[in-house]
Design a protein around this motif. Structure first.
Motif, PDB file in Angstrom:
ATOM      1  N   MET A   1       0.828  -1.210   0.000  1.00  0.00           N
ATOM      2  CA  MET A   1       0.000   0.000   0.000  1.00  0.00           C
ATOM      3  C   MET A   1       0.861   1.259   0.000  1.00  0.00           C
ATOM      4  N   LYS A   2       2.047   1.205   0.622  1.00  0.00           N
ATOM      5  CA  LYS A   2       2.935   2.364   0.635  1.00  0.00           C
ATOM      6  C   LYS A   2       3.381   2.731  -0.763  1.00  0.00           C
ATOM      7  N   LYS A   3       3.582   1.728  -1.582  1.00  0.00           N
ATOM      8  CA  LYS A   3       4.017   2.004  -2.943  1.00  0.00           C
ATOM      9  C   LYS A   3       2.942   2.747  -3.725  1.00  0.00           C
ATOM     10  N   LYS A   4       1.674   2.422  -3.510  1.00  0.00           N
ATOM     11  CA  LYS A   4       0.584   3.074  -4.236  1.00  0.00           C
ATOM     12  C   LYS A   4       0.344   4.481  -3.727  1.00  0.00           C
ATOM     13  N   ASN A   5       0.167   4.593  -2.467  1.00  0.00           N
ATOM     14  CA  ASN A   5      -0.175   5.912  -1.903  1.00  0.00           C
ATOM     15  C   ASN A   5       0.240   5.936  -0.448  1.00  0.00           C
ATOM     16  N   SER A   6       1.350   6.534  -0.185  1.00  0.00           N
ATOM     17  CA  SER A   6       1.882   6.529   1.181  1.00  0.00           C
ATOM     18  C   SER A   6       1.001   7.322   2.129  1.00  0.00           C
ATOM     19  N   LYS A   7       0.383   8.428   1.589  1.00  0.00           N
ATOM     20  CA  LYS A   7      -0.456   9.237   2.454  1.00  0.00           C
ATOM     21  C   LYS A   7      -1.684   8.464   2.921  1.00  0.00           C
ATOM     22  N   THR A   8      -2.315   7.787   1.986  1.00  0.00           N
ATOM     23  CA  THR A   8      -3.518   7.044   2.331  1.00  0.00           C
ATOM     24  C   THR A   8      -3.213   5.936   3.313  1.00  0.00           C
TER      25      THR A   8
ATOM     26  N   GLU B   1      -4.240  19.824   3.881  1.00  0.00           N
ATOM     27  CA  GLU B   1      -3.503  18.680   4.419  1.00  0.00           C
ATOM     28  C   GLU B   1      -2.135  19.128   4.924  1.00  0.00           C
ATOM     29  N   VAL B   2      -1.757  18.658   6.100  1.00  0.00           N
ATOM     30  CA  VAL B   2      -0.455  18.973   6.697  1.00  0.00           C
ATOM     31  C   VAL B   2       0.442  17.759   6.536  1.00  0.00           C
ATOM     32  N   ARG B   3       1.537  17.932   5.811  1.00  0.00           N
ATOM     33  CA  ARG B   3       2.398  16.785   5.515  1.00  0.00           C
ATOM     34  C   ARG B   3       3.306  16.459   6.698  1.00  0.00           C
ATOM     35  N   LYS B   4       3.978  17.443   7.183  1.00  0.00           N
ATOM     36  CA  LYS B   4       4.905  17.191   8.287  1.00  0.00           C
ATOM     37  C   LYS B   4       4.490  18.074   9.456  1.00  0.00           C
ATOM     38  N   MET B   5       3.589  17.492  10.258  1.00  0.00           N
ATOM     39  CA  MET B   5       3.019  18.261  11.355  1.00  0.00           C
ATOM     40  C   MET B   5       4.052  18.577  12.426  1.00  0.00           C
ATOM     41  N   GLU B   6       5.019  17.661  12.632  1.00  0.00           N
ATOM     42  CA  GLU B   6       5.981  17.868  13.696  1.00  0.00           C
ATOM     43  C   GLU B   6       6.951  18.998  13.397  1.00  0.00           C
ATOM     44  N   LYS B   7       7.086  19.334  12.107  1.00  0.00           N
ATOM     45  CA  LYS B   7       7.973  20.446  11.745  1.00  0.00           C
ATOM     46  C   LYS B   7       7.243  21.783  11.829  1.00  0.00           C
ATOM     47  N   LYS B   8       5.940  21.761  11.423  1.00  0.00           N
ATOM     48  CA  LYS B   8       5.175  23.014  11.427  1.00  0.00           C
ATOM     49  C   LYS B   8       4.829  23.439  12.837  1.00  0.00           C
ATOM     50  N   TYR B   9       4.522  22.468  13.680  1.00  0.00           N
ATOM     51  CA  TYR B   9       4.146  22.779  15.065  1.00  0.00           C
ATOM     52  C   TYR B   9       5.162  22.134  15.990  1.00  0.00           C
ATOM     53  N   ARG B  10       6.096  22.921  16.416  1.00  0.00           N
ATOM     54  CA  ARG B  10       7.146  22.400  17.286  1.00  0.00           C
ATOM     55  C   ARG B  10       6.705  22.529  18.745  1.00  0.00           C
ATOM     56  N   GLU B  11       7.270  21.638  19.560  1.00  0.00           N
ATOM     57  CA  GLU B  11       6.962  21.694  20.987  1.00  0.00           C
ATOM     58  C   GLU B  11       7.475  23.007  21.579  1.00  0.00           C
ATOM     59  N   GLY B  12       6.584  23.668  22.342  1.00  0.00           N
ATOM     60  CA  GLY B  12       6.923  24.942  22.961  1.00  0.00           C
ATOM     61  C   GLY B  12       6.422  26.143  22.185  1.00  0.00           C
TER      62      GLY B  12
ATOM     63  N   ARG C   1       2.934  18.548  23.018  1.00  0.00           N
ATOM     64  CA  ARG C   1       3.379  17.304  22.391  1.00  0.00           C
ATOM     65  C   ARG C   1       2.753  17.180  21.009  1.00  0.00           C
ATOM     66  N   VAL C   2       3.514  16.601  20.098  1.00  0.00           N
ATOM     67  CA  VAL C   2       3.036  16.351  18.733  1.00  0.00           C
ATOM     68  C   VAL C   2       2.966  14.852  18.545  1.00  0.00           C
ATOM     69  N   ASP C   3       1.744  14.337  18.304  1.00  0.00           N
ATOM     70  CA  ASP C   3       1.554  12.906  18.038  1.00  0.00           C
ATOM     71  C   ASP C   3       1.482  12.720  16.536  1.00  0.00           C
ATOM     72  N   ARG C   4       2.461  12.094  16.000  1.00  0.00           N
ATOM     73  CA  ARG C   4       2.557  11.921  14.548  1.00  0.00           C
ATOM     74  C   ARG C   4       1.362  11.135  14.038  1.00  0.00           C
ATOM     75  N   GLY C   5       0.689  11.716  13.076  1.00  0.00           N
ATOM     76  CA  GLY C   5      -0.480  11.064  12.491  1.00  0.00           C
ATOM     77  C   GLY C   5      -1.729  11.120  13.349  1.00  0.00           C
ATOM     78  N   LEU C   6      -1.652  11.751  14.525  1.00  0.00           N
ATOM     79  CA  LEU C   6      -2.816  11.811  15.410  1.00  0.00           C
ATOM     80  C   LEU C   6      -3.268  13.248  15.683  1.00  0.00           C
ATOM     81  N   GLY C   7      -2.360  14.084  16.166  1.00  0.00           N
ATOM     82  CA  GLY C   7      -2.750  15.437  16.481  1.00  0.00           C
ATOM     83  C   GLY C   7      -1.791  16.099  17.432  1.00  0.00           C
ATOM     84  N   LEU C   8      -2.224  17.188  18.058  1.00  0.00           N
ATOM     85  CA  LEU C   8      -1.400  17.998  18.942  1.00  0.00           C
ATOM     86  C   LEU C   8      -2.017  18.043  20.329  1.00  0.00           C
ATOM     87  N   LEU C   9      -1.148  18.083  21.353  1.00  0.00           N
ATOM     88  CA  LEU C   9      -1.573  18.341  22.719  1.00  0.00           C
ATOM     89  C   LEU C   9      -1.136  19.747  23.081  1.00  0.00           C
TER      90      LEU C   9
END
Length: 1940
Positions: free
Chosen positions: A84-91, A470-481, A439-447
């Motif tokens: 499935m990663k080969k077809k569509n990694s986002k999905t 769509e946010v591709r790299k949430m951990e980079k856009k929203y850093r802790e602190g 905290r940033v939970d990858r693929g889940l959300g933000l605390l």
């Protein structure tokens, strides 16, 4: 472990494939809306349902097989993931997250690799049957909203919030039950019932929950409960010492003591509580809990062996160990067998950072080390359950609470949230729009950490709410602190954090959620639907609102769909009206949208002077209701609507109209706002302001239907209104004024009653204008007992409201408003009526004024009432002629009162002569017959007449031709003009105001009388027939020529229009003069006059006639014939027939025409012929009807049970239904036999002279029976309860009567038959049928009419009468088949009867009404009878004629009325009994032996051995020496030897003697000598006796009867023979039996008994009581049964019986005896019943469970049957004896409210306070003095002071006595009590000082003697000789001073 065999390997792929197919489903789910549970759960459930190990044990697969299966599944999953990663990694990322986070719960089938994710509850995996922990988020009237784990919300219906045990409470609460029990933030455990799709929003599902404990505790039993467990329970009921708990299960209940509950928690019925189990009472199945919050929060569930998953409850706290860390949580083990997962939102820290796993890895390692040492006998079946047995873990671990349980997958969720672990709801503070990324939970959300007060609030933003794109790299856009802007969407109440969004679109609109909506805000919304109720609009955020129909436009819309069909889809501007329960209401009214004024959204916003917009919601007569934003409402009175006076508000405004209004006042606490539509009120200076009570002038502006609008002439321009009622004091004149008045008319004087805005309320009533200075404006101006003018402003059923100036109003209660108490206020007064009111009371605190409107208290003291009448008549006449200015009222000048005018007769009527005048064509005169002086005026003739009265409005002149008036005028005309005036002055010269004069009625007008004063040259006067307060009350009628007494009020003057005004003094004093009699003979009708009358109508009971001119009368049906009664007396009369009649009387006004009088006439021939004087005859007539007299009458009314007869015009009779016949068929046709008008004759039974009412019967009875103590019987009313003796004078023994069955008595009780209005008779069971038949009651039913015969009438000592009846139609020869006397019985006689009672020893049968017989068990049958009650049921017929069931007499005892019968067919019995009772075998002189059967004070009853015969040995024959006390020497059962002295075979009596002189030779052992001639000796086991009939006189032995009355107990030695008989009350008591030899007592014994009468009397009474109560006390239930049947009303016996059962530990039997006693004791014996209730209280207090509840149940029942006060005092005594002080306090609190007028109750309360040493005694005393009647104050204060001396503080008692003595210094009884109390205390100085005060009083000698004597007695006991002499000296000094 051995390797697996090939056989096992060959089967493995099948199982792998099987499990693989099942395991694939969670990873490739097909998401459906309607599937409540994913497919994996179903597969796992099928696996779990294998019944091998339902709660644990071996798995179906080995561990190696599980590992292999797990490895293959993981490999397949990883391969699929790479593909499935080969077809569509986002999905792939999204699917991966969704499958593990939102997919099925991991619960079974896997034992290898641990799961990656912790279990979480979502909408997709929640299923019915799950148990969840939640927090109450909303509490509504019909449902609850519960916040669940995972941010879900569930709904709980009201019916599912409780178990059905509280259904009644829910119904009674009517919507208030849920808010009373639940509160927001409350933690609850719930069960999922079902999931429904939300019809409003697609994709959402409703979760329906249940809070029923019966579902949560399913599987619980008393055996599994252990101390220390935490259980939830309902409060079923609140008791005195605690709460009864209900766990939803019937197997056990609970109890929570009040001292173990939290003090700050309010507990109601139905409240769900948590408690720690303290103890278990397995015997009573009761568990005892404690509700201490700290204990509950720290209580950890113990490790229990064998615990199942069904016993896990959400919220249960367990001690857990960390097993492993997962990607989004940790896995814990707990309770040995179970594991559960904790997701990241339920960890121990509120803000877990990215490295949160480090906190749990260390704990995991220590656990792993221990696991290596654990035996591998465990099968890990499910993530939620460990099945197997582990050794106990080390004490270290964490405390967690169970969050959810899924019984299907066995998955368990836990929480480590500190607040939840401590059993508290997590807090949520105020939220801000900026927060910090934690905290940033990858693929889940933000605390996020949102700063709030008082603490920061954690907020989570899911992946979908981070941004719009769509946010591709949430951990980079929203850093802790870093800091971000967040909008709060809502709260997860259970987890304790908020949900937010970072989307830019969330910040664009003003409304994003319901919480953003604020009343008054203007928003843009899209119309999505239009319907009949309004429009549905939607904001940009999707929130919907309603625009009601009235708010869609400024005007009313009839068809909104048609008008607004084109705007659907359009975006329009709206304004929010309010938001309640997420229901938003908006408006599209332009005036509200464009309004720039301040808005009102709460009652506190309404400040005085604020101008705002609102809309009208309701229009009333008194004003308009205005609605504002957020549901706020105000009221604008009619005076503030800006309308002119008289305008109708509904014509100027309409509902829904937007108006601008001004706030004039507000009361936020009462939610009231006063408004005004007048934005700028006109400012009037103080000089220009009008004052209430002042006089003004006014000009009529216009006339409206309800009022007249006038322009007030004042400094400022004002308009006023005069209601129609305020135009005049007379109601008729007010209507005429309204009809004739026109615009422009000017009022000279108007009174200002009130000012409403710019409108002035005015009155033109002369009574108010003339008394304007005395009219009160406030309470301070009112003085009691004064009489003030006012007007009626409102009338209600209970009285009238009278208003004065302004709003000052008084109230007159109904009983104080009218002299006639039967009158109705609405029929005696009208609204607006002028009244004079007598002020009775003024309460300044409440502002209430109590008035009296009685005419007797409010009589007019002047002639203002009639003066105003003539004044208004003058005004109305002028108004009627206002169009013709020339005429005015000049014609009236030619008709002055008393002048002679000339006219021509134009017409002659039946009622008088009409005169016309040549000068005035439109004015007519009238001469009545009375004023014609006997002159017959012919038409066209000219007459001269004197003017008596002038009606200017009618243009009518009343004239007179009477000589006295004409002569006076001739005398005046002979004088000169000067002489005329002088003569007129002389005519009134002797008259003075307030002078009483005699007058004659000349003319009777509708409202006044024209009178002449003979003593003053026949001067003409005028008097009103009514007064202010009696305008609507029917007035007494006056006759022409009637003499009346009047008071002169005003002499003729211009103000009285030349009239002499009088007031009638007393109409009741009116008498007729000889002059009026002479005139009446000529022209009027008198009582006794003979008239010619015409029949106008024929009624069933009267003839209607008319005679004379407008006179009406009637002939009563009894006034037609001289005969007493005749059938159809009106048959010979017809309508229109003329007949002669004589006037008998004048009755009240006719109902049909109040202007005519109904004259009572008679057409009896004896009255029409002859010269009798009817007046004198009627005056001397008296009500002379006596009992037994025959009278006749006619039926005028037939009721259900009574016939009403009219005997004469004034006398009525009544005939009861049962007195009309004795035949049932005739009684059934009761109404048909007696029709209205039917003639009936009968005999008078009783007479009520006051009501002139006769009670009649149709048959004659004797004089002696009809008289009672020589007086005529008087029966008050058929509905009252007259004395019984007055009801039966016409009933005798042997009479045949008609009756009606009132009640069928149970068993063989027979029938209760009504034979009179209040008289009932009893029909014995044997008197129901002529012949002996089975079930004789079958042919009778209640209400049936029967023919009965009186057998016997008996009177009891209490005055009650017992009537015995028989329904046997033929009583001839009744002695043949009914044995009435015992003398008619003899042995071997065949008899018949009905079974009356069955016991274990035999049965009783009824032979007749008075005779019962006994059949012993041995004589019931030849064979053995196992169950007599089955073979011989009560009521069964036992017939002697039946061959199979022969009933034969064995023995007869006439004295004791005992009859022995047998049903045996064998002849042996009869032979043996006949020999055993053969008196011929007994010879005088024989020496016999026997056994003492009974010991009495007069002798011994001895059973002769070998026989059934009993003899009596009198006490004079016992010994040669005198015996004082027989009971001490002889006992029952002693063997004795005696000599036969006398045998009476006829009377069955044997006399014995036991003197030594009789027995000279020793007897043998058997008690007989050789000469004994007894033929046969029978079996000694026969216990049957035959008592001897021994007679004596009460005068000889009165002691025994007194002992009987004092003990109320029958002899305790009675055997089975003495079981209750129905006639036991009628038979002679056994204690009243003496031998006939008592007559042979010698004179010596008689003299000796006479000398020592008193001593012997008391000794014998005492001995009898001791014997009854001590020596021979009953010891068994059978003995007590005999006693209570003999004395059923003795509470003493019943209580002793209960005590016997209690001594045998049979509590239930004691209760049943108490119940039986309450049913048995006669209802009149109230004291006896109260004794039983008191004993019942004691019983339940000792043995009741729970004790308080049992006692209160009995107490509530006792209140229904006994005097409530006595019952309360009895219970209070119990509480005091048992020291239940709290219950006693509560009971006394209720008693002082219920019996607040009882001195005894208040004293008991004070006594209890003093015993408990409480300090609130003075407050209780003050309360008591306020409640008690004044005449009880002295008694109360005296007793209270005595109690203070005895139990309290003596100083307080002294203060009370001193206070009373200051008030009543001459009451020696108070001095005596005071002195006694001080003497009891013993303080010598105080006592002597008090005595000195007392003897120095100035009292009468008798009282002073008492005080000196008391003082002397005290000094003799306490003092010395000196003090004694001092008292004597002072007494002597007082005596000397008194004599001097």
């Amino acid at each position: 472990m051995a390797p697996p065999s090939k056989k096992s390997n060959s089967k493995k792929p099948k199982r792998v494939d099987k499990l693989r197919r099942a395991s694939k489903k969670p990873f490739k789910p097909r998401i459906r809306q309607n599937d409540p549970v994913p497919s994996e759960a179903i597969a796992l459930q099928m696996e779990d349902e294998v019944p091998d190990f339902p709660r644990g044990g071996k798995s179906l697969l080995s561990r190696q097989e599980h590992d292999e299966i797990r490895a293959e599944v993981d490999a397949e999953f990883e391969a699929g993931e790479r593909k499935m990663k080969k077809k569509n990694s986002k999905t792939t990322k999204k699917i991966h997250v969704m499958e593990d986070d939102m997919g099925s719960l991991f619960g079974g089938g896997i034992t290898g690799k641990l799961p990656r994710f912790a279990n979480r509850i979502t909408l997709k995996n929640i299923s019915p049957g799950m148990k969840l922990w939640g927090v109450v988020a909303e509490v509504n009237e019909k449902d609850l909203v519960v916040s669940l784990p995972g941010g879900l919300r569930g709904l709980v219906r009201a019916s599912e919030a409780f178990d059905p045990v509280f259904d009644d409470e829910i119904k009674d609460a009517e919507g208030n039950f849920l808010p009373r029990i639940f509160h927001i933030g409350q933690l609850v455990s719930c069960v999922v019932l079902q999931l429904d799709d939300d019809k409003k929003e697609k994709g959402k599902r409703k979760i329906w929950l249940s809070l029923r404990l019966s579902l949560l505790h399913k599987g619980f039993a008393l055996d599994v409960l252990q101390e220390g467990m935490v259980l939830a329970a309902y409060v079923k009921s609140i008791e005195d010492h605690g709460y009864i708990l209900h766990f939803g299960l019937p197997s056990f209940t609970g109890f929570l003591p009040k001292n173990s509950q939290a003090e700050d928690v309010e507990i109601n019925t139905g409240t769900i509580l948590q408690g720690v189990l303290r103890s278990i009472d397995k015997a009573h199945k009761v568990v005892y809990l404690s509700c201490d919050p700290d204990t509950i929060s720290k209580c950890v569930t113990k490790d229990l062996k064998g615990i199942s998953i069904d016993l896990l409850i959400p919220g249960m706290m367990v001690n857990a160990r960390v097993q492993s860390t997962l990607e989004n949580g940790v896995m814990l083990s707990f309770l040995i067998y179970f594991t559960g997962t904790v997701d990241i939102f339920h960890l121990q820290t509120a803000f877990p950072s990215s490295n949160w796993k480090d906190d749990y890895n260390q704990n995991k390692k220590s656990m792993a080390d221990q696991e290596e040492s654990w035996p591998r006998t465990v099968s890990f079946i499910a993530l939620g359950t460990w099945e197997g047995h582990y050794p106990k873990i080390c004490p270290s671990g964490v405390n967690a609470r169970i969050l959810f349980i899924d019984p299907t997958t066995r998955a368990v969720g836990l929480t480590l949230n500190p607040h939840l672990v401590n059993n508290k709801t997590p807090p949520c503070g105020d939220i801000y729009d900026h927060s910090k990324v934690v905290r940033v939970d990858r693929g889940l959300g933000l605390l996020l950490e949102v700063p709030s007060i008082p603490a920061a609030t954690p907020t989570y933003v899911t992946l979908f709410d981070v941004a719009n794109e769509e946010v591709r790299k949430m951990e980079k856009k929203y850093r802790e602190g870093s800091h971000v802007r967040v909008r709060i969407l809502g709260f997860r109440n259970l987890e304790g954090f908020a949900m937010g969004t970072l989307k830019a679109s969330a910040f664009e609109g003003s409304v994003f959620t319901h919480s953003d909506v604020k009343p008054g805000m203007v928003v843009k919304a899209k119309v999505i639907a239009v319907d009949g109720f309004g429009a549905i609009v939607q904001f940009s955020s999707g929130v919907k609102a309603l625009c009601p129909l009235r708010h869609m436009s400024e005007f009313d819309i009839v068809k909104p769909r048609k008008k607004f069909k084109y705007i659907v889809g359009a975006e329009l501007m709206f304004r929010v009206l309010g938001c309640k329960s997420k229901r938003i209401t908006v408006t599209h009214k332009k005036s509200l949208l464009k309004s720039k004024l301040a808005i009102i959204i709460s009652y506190t916003d309404a400040t005085d002077g604020l101008i705002t917009h609102g809309w009208i919601t309701k229009i009333e007569k008194h004003g308009c209701f205005i609605r504002f934003y957020n549901g706020v409402q105000g009221f604008a009175p009619s005076s503030e609507l800006g309308l002119e006076p008289g305008c109708d508000a509904s014509l100027m405004y309409h509902v829904g109209q937007v108006v601008k209004c001004r706030v004039t006042g507000s009361v936020p606490a009462s939610r009231r706002i006063n408004l005004s539509f007048i934005i700028k009120p006109t400012r009037i200076s103080e000089d220009d302001m009008v004052k209430l009570g002042s006089m003004v002038r006014g000009t009529v502006d216009r006339v409206t239907p309800h009022a007249i609008i006038v322009n007030v002439t004042a400094k400022c321009c004002l308009k006023g209104s005069i209601s129609t009622e305020h135009l005049a004091d007379h109601q008729g004149h007010a209507a005429l004024m309204k009809a004739t008045i026109k615009p422009g008319y000017e009022f000279d004087q108007l009174l200002i009653l009130d000012v409403e805005g710019n409108n002035v309320i005015l009155s033109a009533k002369y009574s108010l204008i003339n008394s304007a200075q005395q009219l009160p404006l406030d309470l301070t101006q009112i003085r009691p007992n004064s009489v003030v003018h006012g007007y009626i402003c409102n009338i209600i059923e209970t009285g009238c409201f009278v208003r004065f100036l302004g709003r000052l109003t008084g109230f007159s209660p109904r009983h104080k408003a009218m002299d006639d108490q039967r009158a109705v206020p609405s029929e005696s007064f009208y609204i607006g009526q002028s009244v004079r009111s007598n002020i009775l009371d003024v309460n300044s605190e409440t502002g209430r004024i109590t008035l009296s409107l009685k005419q007797s208290r409010c009589l007019s003291t002047d002639a203002s009432f009639i003066q105003e009448y003539f004044l208004l008549e003058e005004k109305i006449a002028k108004l009627q002629l206002s169009d013709s200015k020339d005429s005015e009222l000049k014609w009236a000048e030619g008709f002055n009162i008393g002048t002679v005018v000339e006219g021509k007769v134009c017409d002659a009527k039946d009622f008088g002569v009409v005169i016309s005048f040549e000068k005035y064509n439109d004015v007519f005169g009238f001469i009545t017959h009375y004023q014609s002086n006997g002159i017959k005026a012919e038409r066209g003739s000219t007459v001269q007449a004197v003017v008596l009265d002038v009606a200017k409005t009618e243009r009518l002149v009343d004239l007179s031709l009477k000589e006295e008036f004409l002569d006076r005028q001739k005398e005046e005309s002979s004088n000169s003009q000067t002489g005329k005036k002088k003569r007129r002055r002389e005519a009134f010269k002797g008259l003075q105001p307030q002078q009483t004069v005699n007058a004659i009625v000349e003319i009777v007008k509708e409202n006044y009388l024209v009178l002449s004063l003979p003593e003053y040259n026949y001067a003409i006067g005028y008097a009103s027939v009514s007064d202010y307060n009696t305008q609507k009350v029917p007035q007494k009628q006056f006759l022409h020529g009637q003499n009346v007494t009047a008071i002169v009020m005003a002499l003729p003057s211009p103000s009285t229009f030349g009239r002499l005004l009088l007031v009638l003094k007393s109409v009741s004093e009116a008498t007729e003069t000889s002059c009026s009699k002479r005139v009446k003979k000529k022209s009027s009708y008198n009582v006794g006059s003979l008239v010619q009358a015409e029949i106008t109508d024929i009624k069933p009971l009267e003839l209607r006639l008319k005679f004379g001119i407008g006179f009406h009368g009637r002939v009563h049906i009894t006034e037609v014939s001289d005969e007493n009664v005749s059938e159809n007396p009106f048959s010979n009369f017809r309508i229109g027939q003329t007949l002669s009649a004589r006037i008998m009387a004048k009755a009240n006004k006719s109902e049909n025409n109040s202007k005519h009088h109904q004259w009572e006439l008679s057409i009896k021939p004896e009255l029409l012929t002859g010269s009798i004087e009817v007046e004198n005859k009627l005056a001397d007539a008296e009500f002379r009807i006596s009992t037994r007299q025959r009278v006749a009458g006619y039926v005028y009314k037939v009721e259900n049970e009574w016939i009403w007869l009219t005997i004469s015009r004034h006398i009525k009779g009544q005939l009861f239904i049962l007195d009309t016949s004795c035949e049932p068929n005739e009684l059934q046709e009761f109404r048909k036999r007696f029709e209205v008008g039917k003639a009936v004759s009968g005999y008078v039974l009783s007479v009520n002279k006051e009501k002139k009412l006769l009670r009649m019967v149709l048959r004659q009875f004797s004089v002696s029976d009809g008289m009672l103590n020589g007086k005529v019987l008087n029966l008050d009313d058929q509905h009252s309860n007259p004395p019984i003796e007055n009801l039966i004078p016409h009933i005798h023994e042997g009479d045949t009567l008609g009756g009606r069955i009132s009640k069928i008595l149970p068993g063989v009780g027979g029938l209760l038959v009504q034979i009179g209005p209040h008289l009932y008779g009893k029909v014995h069971f044997t008197e129901l049928e002529v012949s002996w038949v089975s079930d004789p009651l079958s042919s009778y039913h209640e209400g049936q009419f029967v023919k009965c015969k009186v057998l016997e009438i008996s009177h009891s000592e209490k005055g009650t009468v017992h009537v015995d009846l028989s329904l046997r139609s033929s009583l001839n020869g009744m002695h043949n088949n009914r044995v009435e006397k015992i003398d008619n019985l003899h042995p071997n006689l065949l008899v018949q009867g009905y079974v009356k009672n069955v016991t274990s020893k035999g049965c009783f049968i009824m032979l007749s009404r008075k005779l019962d017989a006994r059949i012993l068990l041995a004589n019931l049958s030849d064979g053995y009878v196992e169950k007599p009650e089955r073979e011989f049921p009560v009521g069964k017929l036992v017939s002697g004629s039946d061959e199979n069931l022969k009933c034969r007499v064995l023995s007869v005892e006439p004295l004791s009325q005992r009859i022995e019968v047998s049903l045996k067919t064998s002849s042996a019995t009869s032979v043996m009994n006949s020999r055993a009772n053969d008196f011929s075998s007994i010879l005088v002189g024989d020496i016999i032996s026997g056994t003492i059967k009974r010991v009495e004070s007069f002798g011994l009853f001895i059973t002769i051995n070998g026989t059934n015969m009993v003899g009596l040995c009198h006490k004079s024959e016992l010994s040669d020496d005198f015996i004082t006390n027989i009971e001490t020497k002889y006992k029952v059962g002693d063997r004795v030897t005696a000599k036969i002295l006398k045998v009476d075979e006829e009377r069955h009596r044997i006399s014995l003697g036991m003197k030594n002189s009789y027995i000279k030779e020793p007897t043998q052992e058997n008690g007989f000598d050789d000469g004994t001639q007894l033929s046969t000796f029978l079996d000694n086991n026969s216990h049957e006796i035959q008592n001897l009939d021994i007679e004596y006189e009460d005068e000889e032995y009165p002691v025994l009867s007194q002992a009987e009355s004092r003990a109320s107990i029958l002899p305790l030695e009675v055997d089975f023979d003495d079981v209750d008989h129905s006639h036991l009350d009628d038979t002679v008591s056994q204690n009243q039996i003496l031998t006939n030899e008592a007559n042979t007592m010698d004179e010596k014994n008689k003299r000796q008994a006479k000398k020592k009468a008193k001593e012997k009397k008391e000794q014998e009474i005492r001995a009898a009581e001791e014997r009854l109560m001590q020596n021979d006390a009953p010891r068994t239930a059978d003995e007590f049964e005999k006693l209570v049947r003999g004395s059923p009303n003795s509470s003493f016996l019943w209580i002793k019986y209960m005590a016997l059962m209690l001594s045998l530990a049979d509590i239930e039997k004691a209760r049943s005896i108490a119940e039986r006693a309450l049913r048995t004791i006669n209802i009149r014996e109230e004291s006896e019943k109260l004794n039983i209730w008191t004993a019942y209280f004691n019983l339940e207090n000792e043995y009741g469970n729970p004790r308080e509840e049992a006692v209160m149940k009995v107490f509530q029942r006792a209140l229904q049957y006994c005097d409530p006060k006595k019952v309360h005092l009895a219970l209070l005594g119990l509480c005091e004896r048992t020291e239940q002080h709290k219950l006693a306090d509560e009971l006394l609190e209720k008693m002082t409210k219920k019996f607040k007028h009882s001195c005894k109750v208040w004293l008991r309360r004070i006594q209890l306070f003093l015993k408990q040493h409480q300090d609130e005694v003075q407050s209780v005393i003050n309360r008591a003095l306020l409640c008690l009647p004044r005449h009880k104050h002295i008694k109360f204060i005296t007793q209270t002071a005595i109690l203070e001396f005895k139990s309290g503080v003596p100083d307080r008692g002294r203060s009370m006595f001193e206070g009373m003595l200051r008030e009543y210094p001459k009451r020696t009884d108070l001095w005596s009590v005071y002195l006694d109390q001080e003497i009891r205390l013993g303080d010598v100085d105080i006592i002597r000082a008090l005595f000195e005060r007392a003897i120095n009083l100035s009292l009468e000698p008798r009282k002073m003697k008492f005080l000196f004597k008391k003082y002397l007695e005290y000094e003799k006991s306490q003092g010395d000789e000196e003090r004694i002499e001092s008292v004597k000296r002072k007494a002597l000094e007082y005596a000397n001073s008194t004599l001097a």
